[in-house]
Design an enzyme around this catalytic site. Structure first.
Site, PDB file in Angstrom:
ATOM      1  N   ARG A   1       0.852  -1.186   0.000  1.00  0.00           N
ATOM      2  CA  ARG A   1       0.000   0.000   0.000  1.00  0.00           C
ATOM      3  C   ARG A   1       0.891   1.240   0.000  1.00  0.00           C
ATOM      4  O   ARG A   1       1.418   1.632   1.027  1.00  0.00           O
ATOM      5  CB  ARG A   1      -0.917  -0.010   1.226  1.00  0.00           C
ATOM      6  CG  ARG A   1      -1.631   1.308   1.455  1.00  0.00           C
ATOM      7  CD  ARG A   1      -2.774   1.186   2.442  1.00  0.00           C
ATOM      8  NE  ARG A   1      -2.424   0.700   3.749  1.00  0.00           N
ATOM      9  CZ  ARG A   1      -1.837   1.418   4.717  1.00  0.00           C
ATOM     10  NH1 ARG A   1      -1.479   2.678   4.479  1.00  0.00           N
ATOM     11  NH2 ARG A   1      -1.595   0.890   5.907  1.00  0.00           N
TER      12      ARG A   1
ATOM     13  N   HIS B   1      -3.982   4.195   4.412  1.00  0.00           N
ATOM     14  CA  HIS B   1      -5.076   3.228   4.548  1.00  0.00           C
ATOM     15  C   HIS B   1      -6.384   3.857   4.072  1.00  0.00           C
ATOM     16  O   HIS B   1      -7.117   3.267   3.286  1.00  0.00           O
ATOM     17  CB  HIS B   1      -5.206   2.775   5.996  1.00  0.00           C
ATOM     18  CG  HIS B   1      -6.299   1.795   6.228  1.00  0.00           C
ATOM     19  ND1 HIS B   1      -6.231   0.481   5.820  1.00  0.00           N
ATOM     20  CD2 HIS B   1      -7.502   1.934   6.817  1.00  0.00           C
ATOM     21  CE1 HIS B   1      -7.347  -0.139   6.141  1.00  0.00           C
ATOM     22  NE2 HIS B   1      -8.140   0.714   6.752  1.00  0.00           N
TER      23      HIS B   1
ATOM     24  N   TYR C   1       3.952   5.464  11.205  1.00  0.00           N
ATOM     25  CA  TYR C   1       4.208   4.092  11.612  1.00  0.00           C
ATOM     26  C   TYR C   1       5.041   3.276  10.623  1.00  0.00           C
ATOM     27  O   TYR C   1       5.323   2.103  10.892  1.00  0.00           O
ATOM     28  CB  TYR C   1       2.890   3.351  11.887  1.00  0.00           C
ATOM     29  CG  TYR C   1       1.894   3.356  10.744  1.00  0.00           C
ATOM     30  CD1 TYR C   1       2.016   2.482   9.679  1.00  0.00           C
ATOM     31  CD2 TYR C   1       0.808   4.222  10.751  1.00  0.00           C
ATOM     32  CE1 TYR C   1       1.096   2.471   8.636  1.00  0.00           C
ATOM     33  CE2 TYR C   1      -0.126   4.228   9.727  1.00  0.00           C
ATOM     34  CZ  TYR C   1       0.025   3.350   8.667  1.00  0.00           C
ATOM     35  OH  TYR C   1      -0.880   3.349   7.643  1.00  0.00           O
TER      36      TYR C   1
END
Length: 393
Positions: free
Chosen positions: A287, A291, A300
């Site tokens: 990805r 998200h 993160y």
């Protein structure tokens, strides 16, 4: 557990390496745009009747699909940033996984999406504006699932896999599995992500599908991150190897390779149509975006990881392949870009013009035929709403 435990069809279609849960990643087009051979899978595109198609023309079509799908994603992200959408689930970097799987479907097959399958929706003929209307909050998904054989987006994580298993079991009872008729036999494609693989619903769907030998392909886009949770926190083994524990085969494919994704999904769907039961396909991808538009992935994950995966961009590798082999010229690429620009314009203008919902629309499409109870509820709501218009409290 060995390949023999699944019968000879597994060895023939998926090969002993994958049946034994080996680490092999199926790839037919390298990140550098080089065609590579695989002993168990070949890129042999076919139409709905099973006839071979021109592979070069098909690859040009895949390139167009991926460019336009990325443009949908880019425009929707921008619209959300400008306050025109409440939310958007990005697919940046996952175009090959979605287009390869979407184009492997035959018209009679049915796909169950998550909330991120914009490329599969494109392949099934869903108007991209219908996707935007959902995220704009003016409807609950206004396309007709029966018209496209493409389910409504599922917000509840993993629930669609149970829907898919049940629908596949229904196909068995309708007699559209294993008849030998290429235009009749059907299968189900269930999409989910690596994060959803930890959901109880997903594992329950595996049990039902295996127990009833249902014609369903579980297609997992492993994009490495379940929101902020890395894949190593989700599983101790490669995801596709989980299938062995449920009694059906699993295979891992390069999810940034549209040719391999198409070939593997085609084989898995055909296996299901023939009555050989479920398959787990893990499309190993990344990805590159967030998200959703409410997420900040810089909090993160490392930027170095993103930079490495940019070198595996699914669109770039197809463009290099087409250019290097003289299969497409500047005129072709310019035409696709112009089409993408026009699509972007249509989405921007169309999104802003989407009408607000009629309050009673919540009662539409609840059942195929409206029940007496629902009709009473609608009438009561209309009366209640009319009271405000008349100044009655």
């Amino acid at each position: 557990m060995t390949p023999a435990d699944f019968g000879p069809d597994l060895v023939e279609v998926f090969g002993p390496s994958q049946a034994d849960g080996g680490p092999e990643l199926i790839q037919l087009l390298s990140p550098e745009g080089q065609r590579v051979e695989h002993p168990e899978f070949a890129f042999e595109p076919r139409d709905a009747a099973g006839n071979l198609l021109d592979p070069d023309e098909t690859i040009r079509g895949f390139y167009r699909d991926m460019v336009l799908t990325r443009r949908i994603d880019t425009e929707a992200t921008a619209l959300q940033r400008h306050g025109e959408l409440g939310l958007w689930a990005q697919l940046l970097g996952q175009e090959a996984a979605q287009i390869g799987a979407g184009r492997a479907l035959r018209p009679q097959d049915f796909a169950f999406p998550t909330y991120r399958e914009h490329g599969v929706a494109w392949c099934r003929g869903v108007d991209p504006l219908r996707l935007l209307s959902l995220f704009r909050g003016v409807d609950h998904g206004s396309w007709d699932p029966a018209a496209h054989n493409f389910g409504l987006y599922t917000i509840v994580i993993g629930a669609q896999t149970l829907h898919a298993a049940g629908y596949a079991m229904g196909m068995q009872r309708d007699g559209v599995v294993g008849t030998g008729d290429a235009q009749r036999d059907a299968a189900v494609l269930a999409h989910f992500g690596d994060g959803a693989s930890s959901q109880g619903d997903v594992n329950e769907s595996f049990i039902f599908a295996a127990s009833y030998n249902a014609p369903v392909v579980f297609f997992c886009q492993n994009n490495q991150w379940a929101i902020s949770e890395p894949i190593e926190r989700q599983t101790r083994i490669p995801l596709y190897q989980r299938a062995l524990g449920f009694g059906f085969p699993g295979v891992r494919v390069d999810g940034n390779d549209v040719l391999a994704t198409y070939a593997v999904t085609t084989a898995a769907l055909q296996r299901a149509r023939e009555g050989q039961g479920p398959t787990f396909v893990e499309a190993y991808t990344y990805r590159m975006g967030a998200h959703t538009t409410t997420d900040d992935p810089t909090r993160y994950r490392l930027s170095d990881d993103l930079e490495r995966w940019k070198l595996k961009d699914p669109i770039a590798r197809v463009k290099v392949y087409l250019s290097r082999n003289g299969l497409a010229d500047d005129a072709f690429f310019d035409a696709v870009q112009a089409e993408a620009d026009e699509l972007g314009h249509q989405l921007r203008e169309g999104c802003k013009s989407l009408p607000n919902p009629v309050p009673t629309a919540i009662f539409d499409n609840v059942y195929a035929e409206e029940t007496a109870e629902l009709a009473q509820q609608r009438a009561a709501f209309e009366e209640y709403h009319a009271g405000f218009e008349q100044g009655v409290s």
